[in-house]
Design a protein around this motif. Sequence first.
Motif, mmCIF file in Angstrom:
data_model
loop_
_atom_site.group_PDB
_atom_site.id
_atom_site.type_symbol
_atom_site.label_atom_id
_atom_site.label_comp_id
_atom_site.label_asym_id
_atom_site.label_seq_id
_atom_site.Cartn_x
_atom_site.Cartn_y
_atom_site.Cartn_z
ATOM 1 N N PRO A 162 0.789 -1.243 0.000
ATOM 2 C CA PRO A 162 0.000 0.000 0.000
ATOM 3 C C PRO A 162 0.814 1.283 0.000
ATOM 4 C CG PRO A 162 -0.940 -1.583 1.521
ATOM 5 C CD PRO A 162 0.385 -2.140 1.097
ATOM 6 N N GLY A 163 1.955 1.337 0.720
ATOM 7 C CA GLY A 163 2.784 2.536 0.689
ATOM 8 C C GLY A 163 2.370 3.590 1.699
ATOM 9 N N ASP A 164 2.662 4.845 1.379
ATOM 10 C CA ASP A 164 2.497 5.968 2.298
ATOM 11 C C ASP A 164 1.388 6.917 1.828
ATOM 12 O OD1 ASP A 164 4.855 5.206 3.848
ATOM 13 O OD2 ASP A 164 6.035 5.948 2.156
ATOM 14 N N GLY A 165 1.070 7.903 2.674
ATOM 15 C CA GLY A 165 0.116 8.942 2.282
ATOM 16 C C GLY A 165 -1.214 8.361 1.859
ATOM 17 N N ILE A 166 -1.640 8.687 0.638
ATOM 18 C CA ILE A 166 -2.895 8.170 0.118
ATOM 19 C C ILE A 166 -2.773 6.731 -0.367
ATOM 20 C CG2 ILE A 166 -3.748 10.451 -0.555
ATOM 21 C CD1 ILE A 166 -2.981 9.722 -3.466
ATOM 22 N N GLY A 167 -1.570 6.172 -0.296
ATOM 23 C CA GLY A 167 -1.349 4.828 -0.804
ATOM 24 C C GLY A 167 -2.326 3.794 -0.277
ATOM 25 N N PRO A 168 -2.503 3.687 1.057
ATOM 26 C CA PRO A 168 -3.451 2.689 1.552
ATOM 27 C C PRO A 168 -4.873 2.878 1.035
ATOM 28 C CG PRO A 168 -1.988 3.387 3.312
ATOM 29 C CD PRO A 168 -1.713 4.299 2.140
ATOM 30 N N GLU A 169 -5.309 4.129 0.864
ATOM 31 C CA GLU A 169 -6.659 4.370 0.360
ATOM 32 C C GLU A 169 -6.829 3.918 -1.088
ATOM 33 O OE1 GLU A 169 -8.313 8.422 1.723
ATOM 34 O OE2 GLU A 169 -6.144 8.552 2.090
ATOM 35 N N GLY B 66 -9.397 -15.721 -15.859
ATOM 36 C CA GLY B 66 -9.374 -17.120 -16.260
ATOM 37 C C GLY B 66 -8.905 -18.041 -15.158
ATOM 38 N N ARG B 67 -8.667 -17.509 -13.961
ATOM 39 C CA ARG B 67 -8.205 -18.300 -12.822
ATOM 40 C C ARG B 67 -8.616 -17.588 -11.547
ATOM 41 N NH1 ARG B 67 -1.775 -16.804 -13.791
ATOM 42 N NH2 ARG B 67 -2.251 -15.077 -15.219
ATOM 43 N N SER B 68 -8.498 -18.258 -10.448
ATOM 44 C CA SER B 68 -8.858 -17.651 -9.173
ATOM 45 C C SER B 68 -7.819 -16.603 -8.780
ATOM 46 C CB SER B 68 -8.958 -18.720 -8.086
ATOM 47 O OG SER B 68 -7.712 -19.372 -7.903
ATOM 48 N N LEU B 69 -8.244 -15.664 -7.961
ATOM 49 C CA LEU B 69 -7.388 -14.545 -7.563
ATOM 50 C C LEU B 69 -7.025 -14.674 -6.094
ATOM 51 C CD1 LEU B 69 -6.127 -11.722 -8.146
ATOM 52 C CD2 LEU B 69 -8.333 -10.738 -7.487
ATOM 53 N N GLU B 70 -5.726 -14.584 -5.821
ATOM 54 C CA GLU B 70 -5.227 -14.566 -4.448
ATOM 55 C C GLU B 70 -4.399 -13.298 -4.258
ATOM 56 O OE1 GLU B 70 -2.997 -18.013 -3.487
ATOM 57 O OE2 GLU B 70 -4.558 -19.439 -4.139
ATOM 58 N N VAL B 71 -4.742 -12.501 -3.263
ATOM 59 C CA VAL B 71 -4.028 -11.247 -2.998
ATOM 60 C C VAL B 71 -3.512 -11.251 -1.570
ATOM 61 C CG1 VAL B 71 -4.156 -8.730 -2.942
ATOM 62 C CG2 VAL B 71 -5.501 -9.994 -4.632
ATOM 63 N N GLU B 72 -2.225 -10.981 -1.426
ATOM 64 C CA GLU B 72 -1.610 -10.798 -0.121
ATOM 65 C C GLU B 72 -1.179 -9.348 0.014
ATOM 66 O OE1 GLU B 72 1.651 -13.469 0.176
ATOM 67 O OE2 GLU B 72 0.384 -15.249 0.430
ATOM 68 N N THR B 73 -1.040 -8.876 1.235
ATOM 69 C CA THR B 73 -0.614 -7.494 1.491
ATOM 70 C C THR B 73 0.599 -7.513 2.402
ATOM 71 O OG1 THR B 73 -2.878 -6.674 1.275
ATOM 72 C CG2 THR B 73 -1.312 -5.249 2.400
ATOM 73 N N ALA B 74 1.537 -6.596 2.158
ATOM 74 C CA ALA B 74 2.716 -6.450 3.009
ATOM 75 C C ALA B 74 3.011 -4.966 3.171
ATOM 76 C CB ALA B 74 3.921 -7.172 2.405
ATOM 77 N N GLU B 75 3.594 -4.611 4.297
ATOM 78 C CA GLU B 75 3.890 -3.211 4.582
ATOM 79 C C GLU B 75 5.235 -2.789 4.003
ATOM 80 O OE1 GLU B 75 1.872 -1.185 5.635
ATOM 81 O OE2 GLU B 75 0.395 -2.199 6.892
ATOM 82 N N ILE B 76 5.254 -1.592 3.439
ATOM 83 C CA ILE B 76 6.481 -0.914 3.036
ATOM 84 C C ILE B 76 6.384 0.522 3.542
ATOM 85 C CG2 ILE B 76 6.933 -2.330 0.994
ATOM 86 C CD1 ILE B 76 5.726 0.004 -0.677
ATOM 87 N N GLY B 77 7.389 1.332 3.260
ATOM 88 C CA GLY B 77 7.335 2.735 3.617
ATOM 89 C C GLY B 77 7.462 2.949 5.110
ATOM 90 N N PHE B 78 6.829 4.005 5.597
ATOM 91 C CA PHE B 78 6.960 4.367 7.006
ATOM 92 C C PHE B 78 6.443 3.273 7.935
ATOM 93 C CE2 PHE B 78 7.225 8.857 5.448
ATOM 94 C CZ PHE B 78 8.439 9.155 6.041
ATOM 95 N N ALA B 79 5.399 2.556 7.538
ATOM 96 C CA ALA B 79 4.878 1.475 8.383
ATOM 97 C C ALA B 79 5.926 0.382 8.557
ATOM 98 C CB ALA B 79 3.600 0.902 7.779
#
Length: 354
Positions: free
Chosen positions: A10-17, A34-47
């Motif tokens: 997501p990043g910084d500032g408006i990034g998470p939004e 055409g296939r199932s979707l898997e999404v993971e999230t990881a923190e970068i930036g100030f977090a």
Amino acid sequence: MSSLRLLCLPGDGIGPEIAGATLRVLAAAAPRLGRSLEVETAEIGFAALAAAGTTIPEAVLARARAADGVILGPVSHNDYPPVAEGGRNPSGVLRRELALFANIRPARTYPGLASPTGRRFDLVIARENLEGFYADRNMAAGGGEFMPEPGIALAMRKITEAGSRRIAEAAFRLAAGRQARRVTAIHKANVMRLSDGLFLEVVREVAARHPEIACEELLVDAAAAHLVREPERFDVLLCTNMFGDILSDLAAELAGGLGLAGSLNHGETNAVAQAQHGSAPGIAGQDRANPVSLILSAAMLLRHLGEAPAAAAIEASVARALAAPESRTGDLGGPLGTAGFTDLLCQLIPEAPQ
């Protein structure tokens, strides 16, 4: 078929939004995949800096390498502490570590949405991403800028045959899939005879292998003038790093603003969707950010990964939303915030033509 595995940073500032908005749009478009979707999230930036002591931990890099694609929110890298204190620019690190040599930046006008020139156009800039004057990308160690004594600052520019050939081939592949089938190689070889001369030499070699694609050469200053006067003359602009960075921002503004400008960084095996604009911390958390740039970048990522139907549904829905003032965000004169605009897109996507 295996699932489509994406990593969201997501990043910084408006990034998470805007990253959150983008993930909602991807979920709405998932039935077109055409296939199932898997999404993971990881923190970068100030977090990540607060939690791990660095703005982009090695564990996140490893996850980015393993993913099918990455969605990268904007970062406030100019506000980070020195590199020695963990303040690395995640965008630059990902480009280098994943060998993302191509930065593809489309710019197009939309029906019903005014542009500064009053002209309609649809072009794309293929920008070399790992060389040029940018100090963080042209050295294996050390910087490309240095000051041997006070009052004297020097910068080195690196242009290689291999780097030029990779981006030239990418540009000609892009042109082959477009209606105009035309490449314009942007340079300043009348001044930088060795570096841009080498770039043009390689471009001509690649062009000779693609006789079905028209190719012209244009000085960067003339290209800027023509972009303002007649942007519709361009199809694919092939650029070295700095020239592509500058001209893509100009083209985006002429098309309606950086908030509408998608961007994809890709190499041979990895790809990163990235908003073309910055982190705008002044409006963070206020439901005012326009999420279109990152959403269109994610659509580019889907298309790059072979998921054209889902990408087309997202792009058509964005165009439909932008056509009417009442369905735009505040930066475009409309009444909607980030969440409201995202709600609308999620409603429009299922209605998009198959």
